[in-house]
Design a protein around this motif. Structure first.
Motif, short mmCIF file in Angstrom:
data_model
loop_
_atom_site.label_atom_id
_atom_site.label_comp_id
_atom_site.label_asym_id
_atom_site.label_seq_id
_atom_site.Cartn_x
_atom_site.Cartn_y
_atom_site.Cartn_z
N ALA A 65 35.43 35.05 11.96
CA ALA A 65 36.76 34.64 12.27
C ALA A 65 37.29 34.55 13.75
O ALA A 65 38.00 33.74 13.92
N VAL A 66 37.07 35.63 14.33
CA VAL A 66 37.29 35.62 15.84
C VAL A 66 36.66 34.51 16.56
O VAL A 66 37.34 33.80 17.22
N GLU A 67 35.27 34.50 16.48
CA GLU A 67 34.46 33.73 17.48
C GLU A 67 34.66 32.33 17.14
O GLU A 67 34.11 31.64 17.85
N GLY A 68 34.68 32.13 16.01
CA GLY A 68 34.71 30.54 15.24
C GLY A 68 33.35 30.37 14.71
O GLY A 68 33.33 28.88 14.53
N GLU A 69 32.32 31.09 15.12
CA GLU A 69 30.90 30.68 14.90
C GLU A 69 30.07 32.08 14.79
O GLU A 69 30.58 32.94 15.08
N ARG A 71 40.66 29.68 19.66
CA ARG A 71 40.57 28.23 19.47
C ARG A 71 41.64 27.37 19.95
O ARG A 71 41.21 26.27 20.08
N ARG A 72 42.57 27.94 20.62
CA ARG A 72 43.65 27.17 21.11
C ARG A 72 43.64 27.35 22.69
O ARG A 72 44.81 26.93 23.16
N MET A 73 42.55 27.90 23.32
CA MET A 73 42.62 28.28 24.71
C MET A 73 42.63 26.99 25.33
O MET A 73 43.29 27.01 26.75
N ASP A 91 51.83 26.22 20.57
CA ASP A 91 51.03 26.92 19.63
C ASP A 91 50.43 28.19 19.84
O ASP A 91 50.70 29.24 19.24
N VAL A 92 50.07 28.24 21.14
CA VAL A 92 49.80 29.68 21.61
C VAL A 92 50.78 30.50 21.75
O VAL A 92 50.69 31.73 21.65
N GLN A 93 51.93 30.28 22.30
CA GLN A 93 53.15 31.03 22.26
C GLN A 93 53.60 31.55 20.76
O GLN A 93 54.19 32.68 20.80
N ARG A 94 53.52 30.57 19.94
CA ARG A 94 53.91 30.99 18.61
C ARG A 94 52.85 32.15 18.12
O ARG A 94 53.42 33.24 17.37
N ILE A 95 51.57 32.08 18.36
CA ILE A 95 50.74 33.21 18.24
C ILE A 95 51.12 34.41 18.68
O ILE A 95 51.00 35.53 18.33
N VAL A 96 51.30 34.23 20.22
CA VAL A 96 51.64 35.49 20.75
C VAL A 96 52.79 36.10 20.34
O VAL A 96 53.16 37.52 20.44
N ARG A 97 53.74 35.30 19.90
CA ARG A 97 55.08 35.83 19.52
C ARG A 97 54.87 36.77 18.22
O ARG A 97 55.38 37.89 18.08
N ARG A 98 54.10 36.26 17.42
CA ARG A 98 53.63 37.05 16.14
C ARG A 98 52.76 38.25 16.56
O ARG A 98 53.09 39.41 15.97
N MET A 99 51.97 38.14 17.49
CA MET A 99 51.14 39.49 18.11
C MET A 99 52.30 40.59 18.36
O MET A 99 52.00 41.65 18.34
N ASP A 100 53.37 40.16 19.19
CA ASP A 100 54.13 40.84 19.60
C ASP A 100 55.03 41.42 18.45
O ASP A 100 55.34 42.69 18.71
N LEU A 131 40.77 37.49 27.20
CA LEU A 131 41.58 38.70 27.50
C LEU A 131 42.46 38.09 28.73
O LEU A 131 43.58 38.26 28.63
N GLN A 132 41.84 37.65 29.73
CA GLN A 132 42.87 36.91 30.66
C GLN A 132 43.80 36.04 30.26
O GLN A 132 45.05 35.67 30.73
N PHE A 133 43.32 35.12 29.28
CA PHE A 133 44.12 34.02 28.75
C PHE A 133 45.19 34.78 27.71
O PHE A 133 46.18 34.35 27.94
N MET A 134 44.94 35.85 27.00
CA MET A 134 45.77 36.43 26.27
C MET A 134 47.03 36.99 27.37
O MET A 134 48.13 37.14 26.96
N GLU A 135 46.39 37.72 28.37
CA GLU A 135 47.43 38.19 29.26
C GLU A 135 48.50 37.28 30.05
O GLU A 135 49.63 37.39 30.20
N GLN A 136 47.91 36.01 30.29
CA GLN A 136 48.87 34.96 30.88
C GLN A 136 49.67 34.44 29.84
O GLN A 136 50.93 34.35 30.32
#
Length: 259
Positions: free
Chosen positions: A110-114, A175-177, A185-194, A234-239
């Motif tokens: 589910a994380v890796e996508g494959e 999957r949205r990197m 979309d990425v910001q929506r995911i990050v908002r939910r994570m926060d 991890l770098q993408f998530m931090e950005q």
């Protein structure tokens, strides 16, 4: 004596005729008599014995063990049952470990996508870590109160809703990197994570910051027994989080100016 033909005995008990014939061949359940045509005939005694055999089979005993148990009037039932219980508990433990490993593989997909041997290798490497090293690092890096907070982290082997949502969010983020860290979309995911971080670790910023630094260190993350996440993600998530925080602060300032 009541006569029960083999077909009728099979119908009453759900045991196939073939199995009843096999029981006769190995001496486990010998029919009371046979007709001139060699058809097996059973009595109430054999029916009762067959019920005993079925019950012991459900407890997991082998046919040889059952034969010994019901043929020996001095059989030590307590010892046999305790031994069988130990066996069942050990098998149950193995099955639980298998279940946990299977869930970990499914969640990693589910994380890796494959699915690939690279993903499997991560889990093999992770499962091979010495638990004492993980415990030692936790004691070194975290205060006693913080060690308890570690138990609230999402677990790749778990089925609890929080862990499953974290796994799904991480998979969505990966999957949205290609969209970039500032994409809606990425910001929506990050908002939910926060939001999820605040639900569990509100007012625990020092702990979260410490954990994040460990997460960014491949060696320490591995020693902690954390699921290995690629440096790129991890770098993408931090950005993405940095952009999220800046936008959140900006919005709060703007709302403050209008009040």
């Amino acid at each position: 004596m009541k006569s029960i033909p083999i077909q009728e005995l099979s119908k009453q008990t759900g045991i196939t005729v073939r199995t009843l014939r096999y029981y006769d061949q190995i001496g486990l359940l010998i029919p009371a008599a046979k007709t001139p045509g060699k058809h097996r005939i059973y009595s109430d005694d054999e029916l009762k014995k067959l019920q005993q055999i079925q019950f012991l089979k459900r407890l997991g005993f082998s046919l040889q063990e059952i034969s010994d148990m019901i043929s020996n009037p001095e059989w030590n039932w307590s010892t046999s049952l305790m031994n069988q219980l130990d066996f069942v508990l050990n098998e149950q433990k193995k099955l639980n470990q298998m279940e946990s490993a299977l869930r970990a593989v499914l969640h990693s997909i589910a994380v890796e996508g494959e699915t690939s041997w690279d993903v499997i290798q991560k889990l093999i490497h992770l499962s091979g870590r010495d638990p004492s090293l993980k415990h030692s690092l936790r004691q070194q890096m975290f205060e006693k109160r913080e060690v308890e907070l570690l138990n609230l982290l999402p677990n790749m082997n778990s089925t609890d809703p929080d862990s499953l949502e974290w796994i799904a969010l991480l998979g969505q983020l990966k999957r949205r990197m290609q969209d970039g860290p500032d994409s809606p979309d990425v910001q929506r995911i990050v908002r939910r994570m926060d939001e999820k971080r605040l639900e569990v670790f509100e007012d625990e910023d020092p702990f979260v910051d410490k954990l994040w630094e460990i997460r960014k260190s491949r060696a320490q993350s591995e020693q902690m027994g954390l699921y290995p996440i690629e440096d790129e993600l991890l770098q993408f998530m931090e950005q993405a989080f940095e952009i999220y925080v800046l936008q959140k602060d900006k919005k709060q300032v703007e709302e403050g100016e209008t009040t």
